[in-house]
Enzyme design. Structure first.
Site, PDB file in Angstrom:
ATOM      1  N   LYS A 192       1.986   1.863  -5.188  1.00 26.62           N
ATOM      2  CA  LYS A 192       2.544   1.227  -6.407  1.00 26.62           C
ATOM      3  C   LYS A 192       1.632   1.459  -7.608  1.00 26.62           C
ATOM      4  O   LYS A 192       2.099   1.761  -8.707  1.00 26.62           O
ATOM      5  CB  LYS A 192       2.721  -0.295  -6.175  1.00 26.62           C
ATOM      6  CG  LYS A 192       3.691  -0.639  -5.052  1.00 26.62           C
ATOM      7  CD  LYS A 192       3.777  -2.130  -4.826  1.00 26.62           C
ATOM      8  CE  LYS A 192       2.542  -2.747  -4.213  1.00 26.62           C
ATOM      9  NZ  LYS A 192       2.235  -2.326  -2.848  1.00 26.62           N
ATOM     10  N   ASP A 211       0.808  -1.221   0.000  1.00 22.71           N
ATOM     11  CA  ASP A 211       0.000   0.000   0.000  1.00 22.71           C
ATOM     12  C   ASP A 211       0.841   1.272   0.000  1.00 22.71           C
ATOM     13  O   ASP A 211       0.452   2.293   0.577  1.00 22.71           O
ATOM     14  CB  ASP A 211      -0.969   0.018   1.206  1.00 22.71           C
ATOM     15  CG  ASP A 211      -1.844  -1.217   1.240  1.00 22.71           C
ATOM     16  OD1 ASP A 211      -2.162  -1.729   0.149  1.00 22.71           O
ATOM     17  OD2 ASP A 211      -2.192  -1.673   2.340  1.00 22.71           O
ATOM     18  N   GLY A 236      -4.454  -4.522  -3.752  1.00 27.39           N
ATOM     19  CA  GLY A 236      -5.442  -3.476  -4.021  1.00 27.39           C
ATOM     20  C   GLY A 236      -4.653  -2.251  -4.429  1.00 27.39           C
ATOM     21  O   GLY A 236      -4.016  -1.610  -3.592  1.00 27.39           O
ATOM     22  N   HIS A 237      -4.614  -1.982  -5.728  1.00 22.99           N
ATOM     23  CA  HIS A 237      -3.810  -0.871  -6.251  1.00 22.99           C
ATOM     24  C   HIS A 237      -4.734   0.248  -6.722  1.00 22.99           C
ATOM     25  O   HIS A 237      -5.537   0.051  -7.623  1.00 22.99           O
ATOM     26  CB  HIS A 237      -2.913  -1.355  -7.401  1.00 22.99           C
ATOM     27  CG  HIS A 237      -1.890  -2.363  -6.949  1.00 22.99           C
ATOM     28  ND1 HIS A 237      -0.995  -2.956  -7.789  1.00 22.99           N
ATOM     29  CD2 HIS A 237      -1.617  -2.865  -5.721  1.00 22.99           C
ATOM     30  CE1 HIS A 237      -0.226  -3.786  -7.102  1.00 22.99           C
ATOM     31  NE2 HIS A 237      -0.586  -3.749  -5.845  1.00 22.99           N
ATOM     32  N   GLN A 285       2.085  -6.322  -3.024  1.00 25.11           N
ATOM     33  CA  GLN A 285       2.644  -6.473  -1.673  1.00 25.11           C
ATOM     34  C   GLN A 285       4.022  -5.786  -1.568  1.00 25.11           C
ATOM     35  O   GLN A 285       4.257  -4.829  -2.290  1.00 25.11           O
ATOM     36  CB  GLN A 285       2.727  -7.956  -1.264  1.00 25.11           C
ATOM     37  CG  GLN A 285       1.367  -8.619  -1.060  1.00 25.11           C
ATOM     38  CD  GLN A 285       0.738  -9.138  -2.337  1.00 25.11           C
ATOM     39  OE1 GLN A 285       1.368  -9.816  -3.117  1.00 25.11           O
ATOM     40  NE2 GLN A 285      -0.518  -8.824  -2.546  1.00 25.11           N
TER      41      GLN A 285
HETATM   42  P1  GDP Z   1      -0.609   0.144  -3.568  1.00 25.23           P
HETATM   43  O1  GDP Z   1      -1.228  -1.104  -3.058  1.00 25.23           O
HETATM   44  O2  GDP Z   1       0.863   0.204  -3.302  1.00 25.23           O
HETATM   45  O3  GDP Z   1      -0.923   0.414  -5.020  1.00 25.23           O
HETATM   46  O4  GDP Z   1      -1.251   1.338  -2.716  1.00 25.23           O
HETATM   47  P2  GDP Z   1      -2.815   1.522  -2.342  1.00 25.23           P
HETATM   48  O5  GDP Z   1      -3.543   1.939  -3.544  1.00 25.23           O
HETATM   49  O6  GDP Z   1      -3.310   0.332  -1.614  1.00 25.23           O
HETATM   50  O7  GDP Z   1      -2.710   2.672  -1.264  1.00 25.23           O
HETATM   51  C1  GDP Z   1      -2.157   3.916  -1.551  1.00 25.23           C
HETATM   52  C2  GDP Z   1      -3.223   5.006  -1.304  1.00 25.23           C
HETATM   53  O8  GDP Z   1      -2.619   6.258  -1.248  1.00 25.23           O
HETATM   54  C3  GDP Z   1      -4.231   5.089  -2.430  1.00 25.23           C
HETATM   55  O9  GDP Z   1      -5.469   5.464  -1.906  1.00 25.23           O
HETATM   56  C4  GDP Z   1      -3.656   6.183  -3.330  1.00 25.23           C
HETATM   57  O10 GDP Z   1      -4.661   6.839  -4.073  1.00 25.23           O
HETATM   58  C5  GDP Z   1      -3.070   7.105  -2.302  1.00 25.23           C
HETATM   59  N1  GDP Z   1      -1.877   7.858  -2.722  1.00 25.23           N
HETATM   60  C6  GDP Z   1      -0.850   7.448  -3.508  1.00 25.23           C
HETATM   61  N2  GDP Z   1       0.116   8.387  -3.559  1.00 25.23           N
HETATM   62  C7  GDP Z   1      -0.311   9.408  -2.790  1.00 25.23           C
HETATM   63  C8  GDP Z   1       0.265  10.660  -2.410  1.00 25.23           C
HETATM   64  O11 GDP Z   1       1.385  11.034  -2.760  1.00 25.23           O
HETATM   65  N3  GDP Z   1      -0.472  11.446  -1.574  1.00 25.23           N
HETATM   66  C9  GDP Z   1      -1.692  11.091  -1.113  1.00 25.23           C
HETATM   67  N4  GDP Z   1      -2.347  11.914  -0.302  1.00 25.23           N
HETATM   68  N5  GDP Z   1      -2.269   9.924  -1.457  1.00 25.23           N
HETATM   69  C10 GDP Z   1      -1.577   9.088  -2.268  1.00 25.23           C
HETATM   70  P1  IMO Z   2      -0.816  -4.359  -2.151  1.00 24.43           P
HETATM   71  O1  IMO Z   2      -0.367  -4.955  -3.456  1.00 24.43           O
HETATM   72  C1  IMO Z   2      -1.012  -4.665   2.187  1.00 24.43           C
HETATM   73  C2  IMO Z   2      -1.171  -8.714   3.862  1.00 24.43           C
HETATM   74  C3  IMO Z   2      -2.436  -9.150   4.552  1.00 24.43           C
HETATM   75  C4  IMO Z   2      -1.863 -10.088   5.598  1.00 24.43           C
HETATM   76  C5  IMO Z   2      -0.730 -10.781   4.842  1.00 24.43           C
HETATM   77  C6  IMO Z   2      -1.119 -12.123   4.254  1.00 24.43           C
HETATM   78  O2  IMO Z   2      -2.099  -3.616  -2.229  1.00 24.43           O
HETATM   79  O3  IMO Z   2       0.289  -3.585  -1.518  1.00 24.43           O
HETATM   80  P2  IMO Z   2      -2.602 -12.839   2.174  1.00 24.43           P
HETATM   81  O4  IMO Z   2      -4.039 -12.577   1.863  1.00 24.43           O
HETATM   82  O5  IMO Z   2      -1.653 -12.323   1.154  1.00 24.43           O
HETATM   83  O6  IMO Z   2      -2.327 -14.278   2.514  1.00 24.43           O
HETATM   84  O7  IMO Z   2      -2.326 -12.028   3.542  1.00 24.43           O
HETATM   85  O8  IMO Z   2      -0.371  -9.897   3.806  1.00 24.43           O
HETATM   86  N1  IMO Z   2      -1.339  -8.221   2.472  1.00 24.43           N
HETATM   87  C7  IMO Z   2      -1.246  -6.942   2.117  1.00 24.43           C
HETATM   88  N2  IMO Z   2      -1.078  -5.832   2.864  1.00 24.43           N
HETATM   89  N3  IMO Z   2      -1.078  -4.571   0.840  1.00 24.43           N
HETATM   90  C8  IMO Z   2      -1.209  -5.679   0.078  1.00 24.43           C
HETATM   91  O9  IMO Z   2      -1.149  -5.647  -1.256  1.00 24.43           O
HETATM   92  C9  IMO Z   2      -1.343  -6.931   0.711  1.00 24.43           C
HETATM   93  N4  IMO Z   2      -1.525  -8.195   0.273  1.00 24.43           N
HETATM   94  C10 IMO Z   2      -1.496  -8.981   1.356  1.00 24.43           C
HETATM   95  O10 IMO Z   2      -3.106  -8.056   5.126  1.00 24.43           O
HETATM   96  O11 IMO Z   2      -1.283  -9.351   6.646  1.00 24.43           O
HETATM   97 MG    MG Z   3      -2.791  -1.729  -1.796  1.00 27.39          MG
END
Ligand code: GDP
Ligand code: IMO
Ligand code: MG
Length: 427
Positions: A16, A13, A40-41, A223
């Site tokens: 990416k 999170d 979840g991207h 991840q």
């Molecule tokens: P990922 O799993 O690495 O793709 O990240 P997620 O999408 O799960 O979580 C990142 C969250 O931060 C998302 O809601 C993005 O829209 C938000 N985000 C990404 N970059 C920035 C930033 O520079 N500033 C802010 N405020 N939000 C951001």
């Molecule tokens: P992105 O790609 C954050 C965490 C779960 C749990 C552990 C194992 O959005 O960064 P799993 O379902 O993979 O067996 O769970 O890994 N986890 C993540 N945490 N971002 C993710 O993906 C994750 N994918 C798995 O919360 O702790």
């Molecule tokens: Mg994510």
């Protein structure tokens, strides 16, 4: 030839999806190489939020071919639902391909994930309950169903019969759960098979030919290193290798073909699920940070645990992945703090370390060693030139760069596609 890799540097999170979307505009192909719909991207385009779970985030750029690679575990029902949702929003999914070698994440994997987590009680991992662990376990136990099996219906039915009997025994005898009906499962797959078959390709051949032809390919990690099966806080990890080495394994690409390896680090730390978290803030400051950063899981909606930046974690990511570049995200969320602590080491039983201990007990006992930085109050979300950032903000950024030993090429100051400070072009 240019192979680009995007990987997470903390617990996932980091943003990416946003960076992949940004780079995706210049890519001929975007490839997922590990994980499944536990990811979840999030991509925000003109205020519209799109969350991708299985589809590569390059899907929002109409020209790139999007490949779900051999190392991914694919829940085909989730994939089709995700494609439908995107198409309903006006995006085309005609360029999605799936690897013939990828494993199918089956309904019993999802159920077993739930049963295993429930029976573990307070020893649960806190998984996303999407069946990821059980699917990879079957893969390595050599009882996995694969995407190519969908093409030969006799093989599919025969394999499923043998495997489902085994899985049902596990479900009933070990967990007192409800067994799956074989004919019903065959019927469910028969219904979607026709839609999936035209999407199946030999991804290894496709990706390597494209690289050899000088195309730009981006490998999108899900991840991150602290959730890596080998280097994370085992057993509180996911069941794949979200590292640059994972690209070689999970996409069938030689390390010699990877040109740039871009790590994504968030300006503070978050973690979803159980497991040690040295810089965690279980107080009001943590709650404020969670609210400011909207730190709620993109896959499960769970509140993310939050804490200060942990630099040994980021440096380990730099080392393991061989990062050539760093992208720092969400620094805008740190606006308004008088002082910003940054963890530069751990104190364990009176001794200081700047590496991550393998023992969970040691990690659970670790006290963070902080270095303190002066904060800033200016709104930086509209800044687009690095020199325009407040001096204290630049100091914070440059310390990360120095500690991790990797140049920060991009500073992200907002969720929208356009909120970036480009310090050095990656492409
Ligand atoms: P990922 O799993 O690495 O793709 O990240 P997620 O999408 O799960 O979580 C990142 C969250 O931060 C998302 O809601 C993005 O829209 C938000 N985000 C990404 N970059 C920035 C930033 O520079 N500033 C802010 N405020 N939000 C951001
Ligand atoms: P992105 O790609 C954050 C965490 C779960 C749990 C552990 C194992 O959005 O960064 P799993 O379902 O993979 O067996 O769970 O890994 N986890 C993540 N945490 N971002 C993710 O993906 C994750 N994918 C798995 O919360 O702790
Ligand atoms: Mg994510």
């Amino acid at each position: 030839m240019a192979g680009y890799v995007v990987v997470g540097c903390q617990w996932g999170d980091e943003g990416k999806g946003k960076v992949v979307d940004l780079l995706g505009a210049d890519m001929d192909m975007v490839v997922r190489f590990q994980g499944g719909n536990n990811a979840g991207h999030t991509v925000v385009v003109n205020g519209k939020k799109i969350i991708l779970h299985l589809l590569p985030s390059g899907i929002l750029n109409h020209d790139a071919l999007c490949i779900i690679g051999p190392g991914v575990v694919i829940n085909p029902f989730v994939l089709l639902r995700e494609m439908k949702t995107l198409e309903d929003q006006g995006f085309s999914c005609s360029n999605v391909r799936i690897s013939d070698r990828a494993h199918l994440l089956m309904p019993y994997h999802v159920y077993l994930d739930e049963l295993e987590e429930k029976s573990a009680g307070d020893k649960k991992i806190g998984t996303t309950k999407n069946g990821i662990g059980p699917c990879y376990a079957d893969k390595y136990n050599r009882i996995g169903m694969r995407v190519c099996d969908l093409k030969d219906w006799d093989v599919f039915r025969e394999k499923l019969k043998f495997i489902l009997e085994k899985k049902n025994r596990e479900i009933v005898r070990l967990y007192d759960g409800k067994p799956f009906d074989y004919e019903e499962m065959v019927r469910q797959f028969e219904e979607i098979r026709g839609t999936l078959i035209p999407m199946i390709v030999d991804a290894v051949d496709k990706v390597n030919k494209a690289l050899d032809a000088g195309k730009n390919i981006l490998f999108e990690g899900a991840q991150a290193n602290m959730l890596d099966i080998n280097y994370g806080t085992y057993p509180y990890v996911t069941s794949s290798s979200p590292t640059s080495a994972g690209v070689c394994e999970g996409a069938g690409v030689s390390p010699r073909k990877l040109d740039r390896i871009i790590g994504i680090a968030k300006a503070y730390s978050t973690r979803v699920g159980e497991g040690p978290f040295v810089t965690e803030l279980s107080n009001e400051t943590g709650e404020q940070l969670r609210e400011a950063g909207a730190e709620y899981g993109a896959t499960t909606g769970r509140p993310r645990r939050v804490g200060w930046l942990d630099l040994p974690v980021v440096r380990q990511a730099a080392l393991i992945n061989g990062l050539t570049d760093l992208a720092l995200t969400k620094i805008d969320i740190l606006t308004g703090y008088e002082t910003l602590p940054v963890c530069v080491g751990y104190r364990i039983n009176g001794k200081e370390y700047d590496t991550i201990p393998a023992s969970l007990k040691d990690l659970a006992n670790a006290e963070p060693v902080y270095r303190y930085f002066d904060g800033w109050t200016e709104d930086i979300s509209k800044v687009r030139a690095y020199e325009d950032l407040p001096e204290n903000c630049r100091r914070y950024i440059e310390f990360i760069e120095q500690y991790a030993g990797v140049e920060i090429c991009l500073v992200s100051v907002g969720a929208d596609r356009s909120c970036n400070i480009i310090r050095k072009s990656i492409l």
